[in-house]
Design an enzyme around this catalytic site. Structure first.
Site, PDB file in Angstrom:
ATOM      1  N   LYS A  87       0.860  -1.195   0.000  1.00 28.01           N
ATOM      2  CA  LYS A  87       0.000   0.000   0.000  1.00 28.01           C
ATOM      3  C   LYS A  87       0.889   1.236   0.000  1.00 28.01           C
ATOM      4  O   LYS A  87       1.765   1.397   0.861  1.00 28.01           O
ATOM      5  CB  LYS A  87      -0.876  -0.039   1.253  1.00 28.01           C
ATOM      6  CG  LYS A  87      -2.213   0.615   1.109  1.00 28.01           C
ATOM      7  CD  LYS A  87      -3.066   0.265   2.317  1.00 28.01           C
ATOM      8  CE  LYS A  87      -4.397   0.956   2.275  1.00 28.01           C
ATOM      9  NZ  LYS A  87      -5.144   0.758   3.505  1.00 28.01           N
ATOM     10  N   VAL A  88       0.642   2.117  -0.961  1.00 25.63           N
ATOM     11  CA  VAL A  88       1.507   3.282  -1.174  1.00 25.63           C
ATOM     12  C   VAL A  88       0.617   4.531  -1.255  1.00 25.63           C
ATOM     13  O   VAL A  88      -0.402   4.521  -1.957  1.00 25.63           O
ATOM     14  CB  VAL A  88       2.290   3.126  -2.511  1.00 25.63           C
ATOM     15  CG1 VAL A  88       3.190   4.322  -2.753  1.00 25.63           C
ATOM     16  CG2 VAL A  88       3.080   1.825  -2.533  1.00 25.63           C
TER      17      VAL A  88
END
Ligand code: G3P
Length: 219
Positions: A87-88
């Site tokens: 997750k970015v």
């Protein structure tokens, strides 16, 4: 539409998995902190424990805010289990990192998305999932569900492969609305998922069936 649970709580993940409808898990640093999980080793061990419970994708979020740190963390997280999705956050470095991770066969979830423009950038960068935070959009008196509809329309017209993962869901009703709006996935707290079960006519009808059965049996 797939169902993910939005928590780092192991008991809640197990309860949703036992229902047989759980397709994945999303976490974030706030949810990890809520469970009292601190320190990189403990956090990574916790991700591994979650990945062992569910077959589906588990989003694990990077803490770094610059490109190099994001991709280093992304590689470590992706090595924890085959079902980890990195997750970015939707930032300039985040978009670069999503592009890099995608080109190195590491799947990503672009988080903290609040506009259709951000959704276009994330799809162009090759994000596997896109997380629009609809509850937080509603919090500032904008329309979270309209955002899902806009992104769904754009992704269909443009033929983008990125899956729309509606996040920041607080109610069961929002889950139903997401299904209508074209979300590919919803990630929800356990009470919102369980709330879908509820209808007074189901309870009344079941009580009546059981009472009639008892009467017919002469009990
Ligand atoms: O999936 C994102 C979610 O954890 C944020 O939810 O309720 O803090 O806006 P909320």
């Amino acid at each position: 539409m797939k169902f993910f649970i939005d928590t780092a709580n192991i008991d809640q993940i197990k309860e949703a998995a036992e229902l047989g409808i759980l397709d994945g898990v999303t976490t974030n640093p706030s949810l990890m902190a809520k469970e009292g999980i601190t320190g990189t080793d403990n956090i990574y061990a916790h991700y591994k424990a979650i990945c062992a419970i569910v077959d589906g994708d588990v989003s694990a979020e990077v803490i770094s805010t610059e490109f190099k740190g994001m991709i280093e963390e992304g590689r470590l997280l992706a090595d924890l289990a085959p079902n980890v999705v990195v997750k970015v956050p939707m930032t300039k470095d985040g978009v670069k990192a999503i592009n890099w991770l995608t080109s190195h066969d590491i799947r990503t979830n672009c988080t903290l998305v609040f506009s259709a423009g951000q959704a276009i950038l994330a799809a162009k960068a090759g994000a596997t999932y896109l997380s629009p935070f609809i509850g937080r959009v509603d919090d500032i008196n904008w329309d979270g569900m309209a955002l899902i509809r806009d992104i769904a329309e754009i992704y269909t017209i443009q033929g983008y492969d990125t899956a729309i993962l509606a996040a920041s869901i607080r109610t069961s009703r929002q889950i139903v609305e997401c299904a209508k709006a074209g979300a590919d996935v919803v990630t929800c707290p356990l009470p919102a998922i369980l709330g879908l079960l509820k209808h007074p006519l189901t309870d009344i009808g079941l009580a009546q069936f059981l009472a009639d059965h008892k009467k017919a049996e002469g009990k």
